[in-house]
Design a protein around this motif. Sequence first.
Motif, mmCIF file in Angstrom:
data_model
loop_
_atom_site.group_PDB
_atom_site.id
_atom_site.type_symbol
_atom_site.label_atom_id
_atom_site.label_comp_id
_atom_site.label_asym_id
_atom_site.label_seq_id
_atom_site.Cartn_x
_atom_site.Cartn_y
_atom_site.Cartn_z
ATOM 1 N N ASN B 27 0.831 -1.200 -0.028
ATOM 2 C CA ASN B 27 0.027 -0.030 0.038
ATOM 3 C C ASN B 27 0.874 1.264 0.039
ATOM 4 O O ASN B 27 2.136 1.279 0.084
ATOM 5 C CB ASN B 27 -0.958 -0.027 1.128
ATOM 6 C CG ASN B 27 -0.309 0.156 2.660
ATOM 7 O OD1 ASN B 27 0.796 0.935 2.661
ATOM 8 N ND2 ASN B 27 -0.580 -1.038 3.242
ATOM 9 N N GLY B 28 0.392 2.574 -0.154
ATOM 10 C CA GLY B 28 0.825 3.664 -0.313
ATOM 11 C C GLY B 28 1.698 4.085 1.002
ATOM 12 O O GLY B 28 3.066 4.475 0.673
ATOM 13 N N TYR B 29 1.252 3.956 2.094
ATOM 14 C CA TYR B 29 2.080 4.205 3.156
ATOM 15 C C TYR B 29 3.331 3.329 3.440
ATOM 16 O O TYR B 29 4.419 3.964 3.462
ATOM 17 C CB TYR B 29 1.242 3.918 4.626
ATOM 18 C CG TYR B 29 1.856 4.287 5.867
ATOM 19 C CD1 TYR B 29 2.357 5.664 6.129
ATOM 20 C CD2 TYR B 29 2.416 3.264 6.634
ATOM 21 C CE1 TYR B 29 3.007 6.019 7.013
ATOM 22 C CE2 TYR B 29 3.199 3.721 7.680
ATOM 23 C CZ TYR B 29 3.479 4.896 8.008
ATOM 24 O OH TYR B 29 4.071 5.172 9.179
ATOM 25 N N ASP B 30 3.141 2.129 3.379
ATOM 26 C CA ASP B 30 4.294 1.169 3.466
ATOM 27 C C ASP B 30 5.328 1.487 2.179
ATOM 28 O O ASP B 30 6.587 1.330 2.464
ATOM 29 C CB ASP B 30 3.969 -0.189 3.428
ATOM 30 C CG ASP B 30 3.123 -0.662 4.609
ATOM 31 O OD1 ASP B 30 3.360 -0.079 5.622
ATOM 32 O OD2 ASP B 30 2.336 -1.783 4.677
ATOM 33 N N TYR B 51 1.482 9.852 -4.027
ATOM 34 C CA TYR B 51 -0.066 9.481 -4.413
ATOM 35 C C TYR B 51 -0.507 9.833 -5.994
ATOM 36 O O TYR B 51 -0.995 9.021 -6.710
ATOM 37 C CB TYR B 51 -1.018 9.882 -3.518
ATOM 38 C CG TYR B 51 -1.028 8.975 -2.369
ATOM 39 C CD1 TYR B 51 -1.579 7.636 -2.236
ATOM 40 C CD2 TYR B 51 -0.660 9.496 -1.067
ATOM 41 C CE1 TYR B 51 -1.460 7.033 -1.308
ATOM 42 C CE2 TYR B 51 -0.647 8.645 0.143
ATOM 43 C CZ TYR B 51 -1.069 7.305 0.089
ATOM 44 O OH TYR B 51 -1.029 6.464 0.982
ATOM 45 N N LEU B 54 1.100 7.280 -7.981
ATOM 46 C CA LEU B 54 0.411 5.947 -8.315
ATOM 47 C C LEU B 54 -1.061 6.286 -8.971
ATOM 48 O O LEU B 54 -1.027 5.196 -9.632
ATOM 49 C CB LEU B 54 -0.138 5.759 -6.541
ATOM 50 C CG LEU B 54 1.118 5.305 -5.821
ATOM 51 C CD1 LEU B 54 0.679 5.029 -4.261
ATOM 52 C CD2 LEU B 54 1.522 3.706 -6.123
ATOM 53 N N TYR B 55 -1.667 7.192 -8.861
ATOM 54 C CA TYR B 55 -2.693 7.311 -9.645
ATOM 55 C C TYR B 55 -2.540 7.545 -11.081
ATOM 56 O O TYR B 55 -3.185 6.910 -11.742
ATOM 57 C CB TYR B 55 -3.441 8.554 -8.915
ATOM 58 C CG TYR B 55 -4.363 8.354 -7.643
ATOM 59 C CD1 TYR B 55 -4.729 7.269 -7.288
ATOM 60 C CD2 TYR B 55 -4.344 9.331 -6.856
ATOM 61 C CE1 TYR B 55 -5.053 6.951 -6.206
ATOM 62 C CE2 TYR B 55 -4.725 9.467 -5.741
ATOM 63 C CZ TYR B 55 -5.213 8.127 -5.221
ATOM 64 O OH TYR B 55 -5.555 8.032 -3.993
ATOM 65 N N TRP B 67 -8.592 -3.153 -3.112
ATOM 66 C CA TRP B 67 -8.796 -2.890 -1.665
ATOM 67 C C TRP B 67 -8.601 -4.228 -0.834
ATOM 68 O O TRP B 67 -9.037 -5.307 -1.020
ATOM 69 C CB TRP B 67 -10.235 -2.437 -1.347
ATOM 70 C CG TRP B 67 -10.275 -0.999 -1.617
ATOM 71 C CD1 TRP B 67 -10.647 -0.307 -2.673
ATOM 72 C CD2 TRP B 67 -10.005 0.217 -0.962
ATOM 73 N NE1 TRP B 67 -10.578 1.024 -2.856
ATOM 74 C CE2 TRP B 67 -10.171 1.321 -1.815
ATOM 75 C CE3 TRP B 67 -9.206 0.234 0.390
ATOM 76 C CZ2 TRP B 67 -9.540 2.638 -1.167
ATOM 77 C CZ3 TRP B 67 -9.064 1.609 0.811
ATOM 78 C CH2 TRP B 67 -9.129 2.708 0.028
ATOM 79 N N ARG B 74 -7.528 -2.664 9.131
ATOM 80 C CA ARG B 74 -7.621 -1.607 8.395
ATOM 81 C C ARG B 74 -7.672 -1.679 6.717
ATOM 82 O O ARG B 74 -7.088 -2.673 6.374
ATOM 83 C CB ARG B 74 -6.562 -0.451 8.638
ATOM 84 C CG ARG B 74 -6.790 0.547 9.711
ATOM 85 C CD ARG B 74 -5.765 1.718 9.404
ATOM 86 N NE ARG B 74 -4.639 1.309 10.071
ATOM 87 C CZ ARG B 74 -4.483 1.974 11.297
ATOM 88 N NH1 ARG B 74 -5.145 2.884 11.882
ATOM 89 N NH2 ARG B 74 -3.235 2.005 11.945
ATOM 90 N N ARG B 75 -8.619 -0.833 6.285
ATOM 91 C CA ARG B 75 -8.757 -1.083 4.843
ATOM 92 C C ARG B 75 -7.869 -0.467 4.256
ATOM 93 O O ARG B 75 -7.360 0.643 4.737
ATOM 94 C CB ARG B 75 -10.036 -0.498 4.353
ATOM 95 C CG ARG B 75 -11.079 -1.368 4.175
ATOM 96 C CD ARG B 75 -12.424 -0.673 4.186
ATOM 97 N NE ARG B 75 -12.609 0.418 3.062
ATOM 98 C CZ ARG B 75 -12.697 0.084 1.668
ATOM 99 N NH1 ARG B 75 -12.940 -1.286 1.277
ATOM 100 N NH2 ARG B 75 -12.890 0.848 0.863
ATOM 101 N N ALA B 76 -7.053 -1.155 3.429
ATOM 102 C CA ALA B 76 -5.785 -0.532 2.486
ATOM 103 C C ALA B 76 -5.968 -0.683 1.136
ATOM 104 O O ALA B 76 -6.647 -1.706 0.976
ATOM 105 C CB ALA B 76 -4.536 -0.590 3.158
ATOM 106 N N LYS B 77 -5.283 0.110 0.374
ATOM 107 C CA LYS B 77 -5.536 -0.436 -1.057
ATOM 108 C C LYS B 77 -4.118 -0.504 -1.283
ATOM 109 O O LYS B 77 -2.982 -0.020 -1.158
ATOM 110 C CB LYS B 77 -5.512 1.220 -1.902
ATOM 111 C CG LYS B 77 -6.363 1.021 -3.145
ATOM 112 C CD LYS B 77 -6.642 2.396 -3.264
ATOM 113 C CE LYS B 77 -7.276 2.605 -4.713
ATOM 114 N NZ LYS B 77 -7.446 3.838 -5.301
ATOM 115 N N TYR B 79 -1.312 -1.965 -4.070
ATOM 116 C CA TYR B 79 -0.872 -1.815 -5.425
ATOM 117 C C TYR B 79 -0.226 -3.068 -5.762
ATOM 118 O O TYR B 79 1.019 -3.391 -5.084
ATOM 119 C CB TYR B 79 -0.025 -0.510 -5.528
ATOM 120 C CG TYR B 79 -1.041 0.725 -5.298
ATOM 121 C CD1 TYR B 79 -1.835 1.343 -6.418
ATOM 122 C CD2 TYR B 79 -0.881 1.390 -4.176
ATOM 123 C CE1 TYR B 79 -2.468 2.423 -6.185
ATOM 124 C CE2 TYR B 79 -2.083 2.324 -3.844
ATOM 125 C CZ TYR B 79 -2.583 2.983 -5.017
ATOM 126 O OH TYR B 79 -3.567 4.102 -4.772
#
Lengths: 878, 110
Positions: B27-30, B51, B54-55, B67, B74-77, B79
């Motif tokens: 995910n984005g944070y990691d 971000y 990524l988009y 997702w 937690r819900r995470a997106k 990639y």
Amino acid sequence: MRIIDRFMGWSRSIFRRDEVEREMNDEMTTHLERAKERLMARGMSEADARVQARREFGNVGVLQEDARDARGLRLVPELLDDVRYSLRALAHAPAFTIAAALVLGLGIGASTAVFSAVDAVLLARLPYPHDEQLVRVFEQNSPTNRWTLSVVDYQAIERYGRSFSSVGALRGNTVGVSAGRDAERLPMGYVTAGFFDALDVTLRAGRRLSRADEDPGAPAVVVAGYEYAVRQFGSPTAALDQIVTIDGEAHRVVGVLGASDARLAGRAADLWPVMRRTIPTRRGPNGLFVIARIKPGISIAAARRELDAISVRIFPDWQAGFQDKIARLTPYSLRDVIIGNADRPLALFSAAVALVLLIAVSNVASLSVVRCLRRWREIALRSVLGASRGRLVRLIITESIVLATIGGAAGIAVGWVGLELLQKYAVGIARLDTAHLDARALIVALVVSVVAGCAIGIVPAMRLFAGDRGDGLRDGSRAIGDGKSTDRIRSAFVAAEFALALPVLAAGALLLVSVMHLQNVDPGFDPRGVSTMTIGLPSSAYRDNASIAGFWTGLAAEATRLPAVKAAAFGTAMPPNDFGNNNNNFDLVDSPVPPGGAQPSVSWAAVTADFFSTLNIPLLDGRLFTATDTGGARPVVVATKAWAKRYYANRSPIGRELISGGCTACPHTVIVGVVGDVTFDGLGMPREALFSPLTEGWPAQLYLFVKATAPQSIVARGVRDAVRSANPIAAMGPMATMDDAIYNSVAAPRNWATILVAFAAAALVMAAVGIFGLLSYAVALRRREIGVRMALGAPSGRVVASMVGGGMRFAIVGAIIGLGLTVMSSRWLRGSLYGVSAIDPPLLLAVTAGLLVVALIASWLPARRAARIDPVEAMRPE
Amino acid sequence: MARPKTTLLQGTLDLIVLQMLQAEPTNGYDLTIRIQAVSKDVLNVNAGSLYPALYRLEEQGLIRAEWASTAKGRRAKIYSLTAAGRRQLNTERETWARFSGALAAILRTS
């Protein structure tokens, strides 16, 4: 794949905008949460951690904008904002919005209506497979003189024609029909089996006619129209094998047509009975509508050569009764025949409509510039506050498109009404009844709206780039649109609008006057108190001439005995317009046409002697018919004065002889009398006609003429009872007065006049709005100047007069050009007018004056605003 | 915090993201944390540029997002790379290798 994925992603972004936004939010919230937790794990307080996480993350709002940009998302919410803003702005200017929507609605509506008409009439193919192979065969001796075929012609084509895969004939007739109940008179299409085969129509139920059905001894069969089958028997399948009595003969229903086949090859009929084969004894009579399907790969030209050869081949066999050596059987594309000459009026409509649309767009563009001028300060302010030029231009264009869409909606309503109007009044255009506002017409309306919107928006939008926006704040009125060239173009447009409105207005007025003249033409007979109706006898019930004659003479006697009836008569044709249904050719014995030449043709009615007294047509010379005029060796005719004058000048025609219908073997016909002029060819047409006595041969169908002092409804009831008691299954049409007949005979020119006047009204509205827009603009532009003049003591009346004068200048220039156009285009109208010249000075003067009065009012309304300008207010520095 | 942070060279962020995602979908944070860790804290990738990148890559069809729930619920997106992304990574890697090789050669000459 990638393109599809990307498209899916994008469309998801557009259509599920909220969801995408929410996902984006979720993701970033998660990010912030986790960053905060990490910082807290390092010993930071929660509040500090949140602030620090935010700081590291950057500006969330900007980030989201950037992220949206990366997704191409920003356009949509902005567009929606623009639309919302436009709607709000338009709602604040109701006068402008209504005027613009009205003008655009007229333009778009007219285009939509005419598109639908053109689409249905000119562009649509015939609803038959391979319609390009279908032809209608005429007999003709010159390209302008063509007529229907005879049984001889039809059978010859069927027998010798190698170019055709099938040939079919139709004879239209209106006869009495009953299916168990009361007899009614319905249009029939007697057809051969080849008629359905050539068109290759698919039946809803049952079978087509077969060749065997045409055999003289075969049982009578009929193919029913869908509408008749449902009305009479409930459903197409229920109609099969039912018995319908047509003209007194029982017919079995073997097939039912589809609902969309109310017309076949352009001909309408309720029932399609079989036309049985007969053995002809002479070349005539004509009256067959013959169609054929050309074999694939054979051209119309080749088919024409073959038909030429057939014409030559059969000529000698029938020469005794038909001597027109140059007449040829000639194929014409069925599609062209059905469309007929509808392409010319429709092309004219299309041109007129394109013009109306152009004027509408330029008018609204002009109004739009005025509006931008008034809002210049607002636009300038937005610009200074940082709105980009592109954004402002988009705003203006969006507003124009929103406006055009409102106009488009109005246009669809106008188009609907307009198409109704066309269908009601543009009679005589084939297939127009099939036109309707369909999806494609609506798409046309939509496309026209959007294109019009862009066109309207572009003029003021371009102004944005022309000037320095800073000016807008300094001087509320000078920065936009005071380029001399655009002024000149706008003025030219207004002048052009008046120039174009005038000829249309003049043509409409001329046609109306012409129709009024026509209606007042002395028809040659006295319509007062005379009513008429058609009566048809079932021919099967009256096989011999004596019984038919008995029925009619009995009915005539019965009718005259009715209370209040003063006279009754019969005739095969009805004045003043019989639409060429009873024409016949003749040849004068003492001055015959040269061999091979075409004989003259004239309206020729068979009537009873009472016809002349019932309609009050005076006898001028010779005698009327007597009971002894029963044909045989000495057929007689009575001529109108105009006919006698044309063929015998000042000599008396009494006792002269002529050959009727090209029948050289028949006894000569003697002219025994001359009567007052009466026409069967339409009011205003030459009043040449010949009359034969009905006693020489009574047909099964006649017009009854009754002169009575009682109201028509009472007479009608009496006549109907009399007919029923004589024969219960005789078919009767509705009773009409001769005044109605006169009125209806000029329906076509009156209808065209109505359409033209509608066009003229639209053109006038356009021109009025044009001049209104021009002057509103000028007043807004010269606000300060006017204020100065008024402060210096100019009376407000003078200011108004000078403004009005400025507007009227263009109207007058336009009117002068319009007069020139009217004179130049007058020859187009000449053939369609009666009793009024195509250039009628008083009428032209009146029309021009009317136009200028409208211009005056349209100029005065905005000019009045100039007088209300407060000098102090106008000159105050801004 | 003591070490100087190096700003990213123009156009390298996409390459980094693709490379990291090829190693493991995340995910984005990691991803930000991992970039910092792998580059030994030299590269600090701002969320504000990550971000949009990524988009953009998702828009270009180089990566896809799903997702999922993380270990903590937690819900995470998440990639991951698409096939097109993998191809793109390979070409960009070669381009980068050529470019950095050339740059290194230039720097050696002095």
